[in-house]
Design a protein around this motif. Structure first.
Motif, PDB file in Angstrom:
ATOM      1  N   GLN A   1       0.834  -1.200   0.000  1.00 18.03           N
ATOM      2  CA  GLN A   1       0.000   0.000   0.000  1.00 18.03           C
ATOM      3  C   GLN A   1       0.864   1.242   0.000  1.00 18.03           C
ATOM      4  O   GLN A   1       2.083   1.176   0.078  1.00 18.03           O
ATOM      5  CB  GLN A   1      -0.919   0.014   1.234  1.00 18.03           C
ATOM      6  CG  GLN A   1      -2.221  -0.730   1.034  1.00 18.03           C
ATOM      7  CD  GLN A   1      -3.163  -0.060   0.043  1.00 18.03           C
ATOM      8  OE1 GLN A   1      -2.836   0.987  -0.516  1.00 18.03           O
ATOM      9  NE2 GLN A   1      -4.311  -0.666  -0.215  1.00 18.03           N
TER      10      GLN A   1
ATOM     11  N   GLN B   1       0.768   5.721   1.087  1.00 19.49           N
ATOM     12  CA  GLN B   1       0.124   6.754   1.877  1.00 19.49           C
ATOM     13  C   GLN B   1       0.693   8.109   1.491  1.00 19.49           C
ATOM     14  O   GLN B   1       1.788   8.194   0.930  1.00 19.49           O
ATOM     15  CB  GLN B   1       0.323   6.528   3.370  1.00 19.49           C
ATOM     16  CG  GLN B   1       1.763   6.596   3.840  1.00 19.49           C
ATOM     17  CD  GLN B   1       1.881   6.451   5.344  1.00 19.49           C
ATOM     18  OE1 GLN B   1       0.894   6.350   6.056  1.00 19.49           O
ATOM     19  NE2 GLN B   1       3.102   6.472   5.852  1.00 19.49           N
TER      20      GLN B   1
ATOM     21  N   ALA C   1       4.469  11.278  -0.602  1.00 18.41           N
ATOM     22  CA  ALA C   1       3.888   9.954  -0.800  1.00 18.41           C
ATOM     23  C   ALA C   1       4.958   8.921  -0.512  1.00 18.41           C
ATOM     24  O   ALA C   1       6.127   9.104  -0.844  1.00 18.41           O
ATOM     25  CB  ALA C   1       3.370   9.804  -2.225  1.00 18.41           C
TER      26      ALA C   1
ATOM     27  N   ASN D   1      -3.860  14.946  -2.433  1.00 17.36           N
ATOM     28  CA  ASN D   1      -4.379  13.807  -3.167  1.00 17.36           C
ATOM     29  C   ASN D   1      -3.345  13.348  -4.181  1.00 17.36           C
ATOM     30  O   ASN D   1      -2.688  14.172  -4.828  1.00 17.36           O
ATOM     31  CB  ASN D   1      -5.677  14.194  -3.888  1.00 17.36           C
ATOM     32  CG  ASN D   1      -6.188  13.100  -4.781  1.00 17.36           C
ATOM     33  OD1 ASN D   1      -5.861  13.049  -5.957  1.00 17.36           O
ATOM     34  ND2 ASN D   1      -6.974  12.203  -4.218  1.00 17.36           N
TER      35      ASN D   1
ATOM     36  N   SER E   1      -4.601   3.647  -7.626  1.00 18.18           N
ATOM     37  CA  SER E   1      -5.584   4.024  -6.616  1.00 18.18           C
ATOM     38  C   SER E   1      -5.418   5.484  -6.221  1.00 18.18           C
ATOM     39  O   SER E   1      -4.358   6.073  -6.424  1.00 18.18           O
ATOM     40  CB  SER E   1      -5.429   3.146  -5.362  1.00 18.18           C
ATOM     41  OG  SER E   1      -5.742   1.804  -5.646  1.00 18.18           O
TER      42      SER E   1
ATOM     43  N   PHE F   1      -5.249   8.235  -3.372  1.00 21.67           N
ATOM     44  CA  PHE F   1      -4.868   8.318  -1.960  1.00 21.67           C
ATOM     45  C   PHE F   1      -5.037   9.749  -1.451  1.00 21.67           C
ATOM     46  O   PHE F   1      -4.692  10.710  -2.148  1.00 21.67           O
ATOM     47  CB  PHE F   1      -3.416   7.871  -1.762  1.00 21.67           C
ATOM     48  CG  PHE F   1      -3.225   6.407  -1.954  1.00 21.67           C
ATOM     49  CD1 PHE F   1      -2.984   5.887  -3.216  1.00 21.67           C
ATOM     50  CD2 PHE F   1      -3.291   5.531  -0.879  1.00 21.67           C
ATOM     51  CE1 PHE F   1      -2.813   4.528  -3.406  1.00 21.67           C
ATOM     52  CE2 PHE F   1      -3.115   4.172  -1.058  1.00 21.67           C
ATOM     53  CZ  PHE F   1      -2.885   3.667  -2.316  1.00 21.67           C
TER      54      PHE F   1
END
Length: 120
Positions: A1, A3, A24, A96, A107, A109
């Protein structure tokens, strides 16, 4: 994942400046668009500025000429330099990023937000 984490918010007087940062991290193959949104009390979240991987930039009308968005792809970071701040800029600012976490999955985030308060 993956973030994204924002930093740099705070209290500033009208006419002042702040610089927001967003980094990120995690499982990142590539990042497409990165952007800043804001949400003031009792108002919907709105786009402030965005920048694509190709460098195309978009600003919300009220911040044109005052805010500057930039990114450093090698560091997976995006910045928002905010000058000539006004009380109407008071809001929680969210980062974002559209992140490819593998070669077949992209995706969206969001960070948790950083509060910007413009007040004398």
């Amino acid at each position: 994942q993956a973030q994204v984490v924002e930093s740099g918010g705070g209290l500033v007087q009208p006419g002042g400046s702040l610089r927001l940062s967003c980094a990120a991290s995690g499982s990142i193959v590539n990042i497409d668009s990165m952007g800043w949104y804001r949400q003031a009390p009792d108002k919907p979240r709105e786009l402030v500025a965005s920048i694509t991987s190709g460098g195309k930039i978009n600003y919300e009308d009220s911040v044109k000429g005052r805010f500057t968005i930039s990114r450093i792809d090698a560091e997976n970071t995006v910045y928002l330099q905010m000058n000539s701040l006004k009380p109407d800029d008071t809001a929680v600012y969210y980062c974002n990023a559209q992140i490819w976490i593998n070669t077949s999955l992209r995706s969206n985030f969001w960070g948790k937000g950083t509060l910007v308060t413009v007040s004398s």
